[in-house]
Scaffold this motif. Structure first.
Motif, PDB file in Angstrom:
ATOM      1  N   TRP A  50       2.668   0.631  -3.792  1.00 50.84           N
ATOM      2  CA  TRP A  50       2.473  -0.799  -3.917  1.00 50.84           C
ATOM      3  C   TRP A  50       0.985  -0.985  -4.142  1.00 50.84           C
ATOM      4  O   TRP A  50       0.168  -0.195  -3.650  1.00 50.84           O
ATOM      5  CB  TRP A  50       2.852  -1.538  -2.642  1.00 50.84           C
ATOM      6  N   LEU A  51       0.628  -2.038  -4.836  1.00 47.23           N
ATOM      7  CA  LEU A  51      -0.771  -2.371  -5.045  1.00 47.23           C
ATOM      8  C   LEU A  51      -1.119  -3.569  -4.187  1.00 47.23           C
ATOM      9  O   LEU A  51      -0.275  -4.423  -3.925  1.00 47.23           O
ATOM     10  CB  LEU A  51      -1.018  -2.696  -6.518  1.00 47.23           C
ATOM     11  N   ALA A  52      -2.370  -3.629  -3.737  1.00 48.90           N
ATOM     12  CA  ALA A  52      -2.794  -4.736  -2.878  1.00 48.90           C
ATOM     13  C   ALA A  52      -4.195  -5.199  -3.227  1.00 48.90           C
ATOM     14  O   ALA A  52      -5.061  -4.389  -3.554  1.00 48.90           O
ATOM     15  CB  ALA A  52      -2.751  -4.322  -1.409  1.00 48.90           C
ATOM     16  N   CYS A  53      -4.377  -6.521  -3.130  1.00 51.11           N
ATOM     17  CA  CYS A  53      -5.720  -7.087  -3.206  1.00 51.11           C
ATOM     18  C   CYS A  53      -6.310  -6.975  -1.794  1.00 51.11           C
ATOM     19  O   CYS A  53      -5.616  -6.601  -0.844  1.00 51.11           O
ATOM     20  CB  CYS A  53      -5.665  -8.539  -3.673  1.00 51.11           C
ATOM     21  N   GLU A  54      -7.580  -7.319  -1.665  1.00 48.81           N
ATOM     22  CA  GLU A  54      -8.224  -7.240  -0.346  1.00 48.81           C
ATOM     23  C   GLU A  54      -7.516  -8.140   0.667  1.00 48.81           C
ATOM     24  O   GLU A  54      -7.303  -7.755   1.812  1.00 48.81           O
ATOM     25  CB  GLU A  54      -9.700  -7.623  -0.466  1.00 48.81           C
ATOM     26  N   GLU A  55      -7.104  -9.334   0.243  1.00 50.40           N
ATOM     27  CA  GLU A  55      -6.471 -10.297   1.145  1.00 50.40           C
ATOM     28  C   GLU A  55      -5.134  -9.805   1.695  1.00 50.40           C
ATOM     29  O   GLU A  55      -4.795 -10.078   2.849  1.00 50.40           O
ATOM     30  CB  GLU A  55      -6.256 -11.622   0.415  1.00 50.40           C
ATOM     31  N   HIS A  56      -4.347  -9.076   0.900  1.00 53.40           N
ATOM     32  CA  HIS A  56      -3.007  -8.668   1.321  1.00 53.40           C
ATOM     33  C   HIS A  56      -2.886  -7.209   1.761  1.00 53.40           C
ATOM     34  O   HIS A  56      -1.806  -6.771   2.142  1.00 53.40           O
ATOM     35  CB  HIS A  56      -2.007  -8.941   0.185  1.00 53.40           C
ATOM     36  N   ARG A  57      -3.993  -6.472   1.721  1.00 51.23           N
ATOM     37  CA  ARG A  57      -3.938  -5.044   2.088  1.00 51.23           C
ATOM     38  C   ARG A  57      -3.380  -4.837   3.492  1.00 51.23           C
ATOM     39  O   ARG A  57      -2.467  -4.043   3.700  1.00 51.23           O
ATOM     40  CB  ARG A  57      -5.323  -4.419   1.977  1.00 51.23           C
ATOM     41  N   GLU A  58      -3.901  -5.567   4.461  1.00 42.39           N
ATOM     42  CA  GLU A  58      -3.460  -5.382   5.850  1.00 42.39           C
ATOM     43  C   GLU A  58      -2.010  -5.828   6.042  1.00 42.39           C
ATOM     44  O   GLU A  58      -1.223  -5.155   6.701  1.00 42.39           O
ATOM     45  CB  GLU A  58      -4.384  -6.141   6.811  1.00 42.39           C
ATOM     46  N   GLN A  59      -1.639  -6.959   5.471  1.00 47.24           N
ATOM     47  CA  GLN A  59      -0.270  -7.479   5.603  1.00 47.24           C
ATOM     48  C   GLN A  59       0.753  -6.493   5.030  1.00 47.24           C
ATOM     49  O   GLN A  59       1.765  -6.185   5.672  1.00 47.24           O
ATOM     50  CB  GLN A  59      -0.168  -8.817   4.886  1.00 47.24           C
ATOM     51  N   LEU A  60       0.508  -6.005   3.822  1.00 50.35           N
ATOM     52  CA  LEU A  60       1.441  -5.055   3.211  1.00 50.35           C
ATOM     53  C   LEU A  60       1.444  -3.721   3.955  1.00 50.35           C
ATOM     54  O   LEU A  60       2.500  -3.098   4.125  1.00 50.35           O
ATOM     55  CB  LEU A  60       1.099  -4.855   1.734  1.00 50.35           C
ATOM     56  N   SER A  61       0.279  -3.289   4.426  1.00 49.57           N
ATOM     57  CA  SER A  61       0.192  -2.045   5.203  1.00 49.57           C
ATOM     58  C   SER A  61       1.000  -2.152   6.493  1.00 49.57           C
ATOM     59  O   SER A  61       1.708  -1.218   6.875  1.00 49.57           O
ATOM     60  CB  SER A  61      -1.265  -1.721   5.538  1.00 49.57           C
ATOM     61  N   GLN A  62       0.897  -3.293   7.168  1.00 49.90           N
ATOM     62  CA  GLN A  62       1.652  -3.486   8.404  1.00 49.90           C
ATOM     63  C   GLN A  62       3.152  -3.506   8.136  1.00 49.90           C
ATOM     64  O   GLN A  62       3.925  -2.924   8.905  1.00 49.90           O
ATOM     65  CB  GLN A  62       1.220  -4.770   9.104  1.00 49.90           C
ATOM     66  N   PHE A  63       3.581  -4.152   7.064  1.00 50.12           N
ATOM     67  CA  PHE A  63       4.991  -4.208   6.707  1.00 50.12           C
ATOM     68  C   PHE A  63       5.549  -2.799   6.541  1.00 50.12           C
ATOM     69  O   PHE A  63       6.619  -2.464   7.074  1.00 50.12           O
ATOM     70  CB  PHE A  63       5.172  -5.007   5.418  1.00 50.12           C
ATOM     71  N   LEU A  64       4.838  -1.966   5.807  1.00 45.26           N
ATOM     72  CA  LEU A  64       5.288  -0.591   5.599  1.00 45.26           C
ATOM     73  C   LEU A  64       5.112   0.254   6.857  1.00 45.26           C
ATOM     74  O   LEU A  64       5.958   1.090   7.179  1.00 45.26           O
ATOM     75  CB  LEU A  64       4.522   0.044   4.436  1.00 45.26           C
ATOM     76  N   GLY A  65       4.020   0.019   7.579  1.00 45.13           N
ATOM     77  CA  GLY A  65       3.707   0.819   8.761  1.00 45.13           C
ATOM     78  C   GLY A  65       4.706   0.675   9.887  1.00 45.13           C
ATOM     79  O   GLY A  65       5.112   1.676  10.497  1.00 45.13           O
TER      80      GLY A  65
END
Length: 81
Positions: A50-65
């Motif tokens: 998945w690709l992420a901008c700076e704003e969504h990096r943490e949100q998407l990382s947490q979803f997968l994590g």
């Protein structure tokens, strides 16, 4: 005629321009690659991104994590998938 360098989406800027964030509704240029794998569906060596901008990096990382899918987060610049 010169052929563009191959990148994450086939050409240096992808089919419709630079790669954008995978967050729903976001069209911001991506800066991060989230490398993941769903062990119930994929072999251990299979990697999805998945690709992420700076704003969504943490949100998407947490979803997968929280699902145990996230393998690594790396800068898009220099990523060799």
């Amino acid at each position: 005629m010169d052929t563009p360098a191959l990148g994450l989406f086939g050409t240096a800027d992808g089919p419709d321009g630079p790669p954008v964030c995978s967050a729903k509704g976001c069209r911001t240029d991506a800066q991060w690659v989230l490398v993941w794998n769903n062990p119930k569906l994929h072999t251990p060596d299979r990697r999805k991104t998945w690709l992420a901008c700076e704003e969504h990096r943490e949100q998407l990382s947490q979803f997968l994590g929280v699902r145990g899918f996230l393998k690594e987060v790396v800068p898009l610049a220099g990523f060799e998938g």
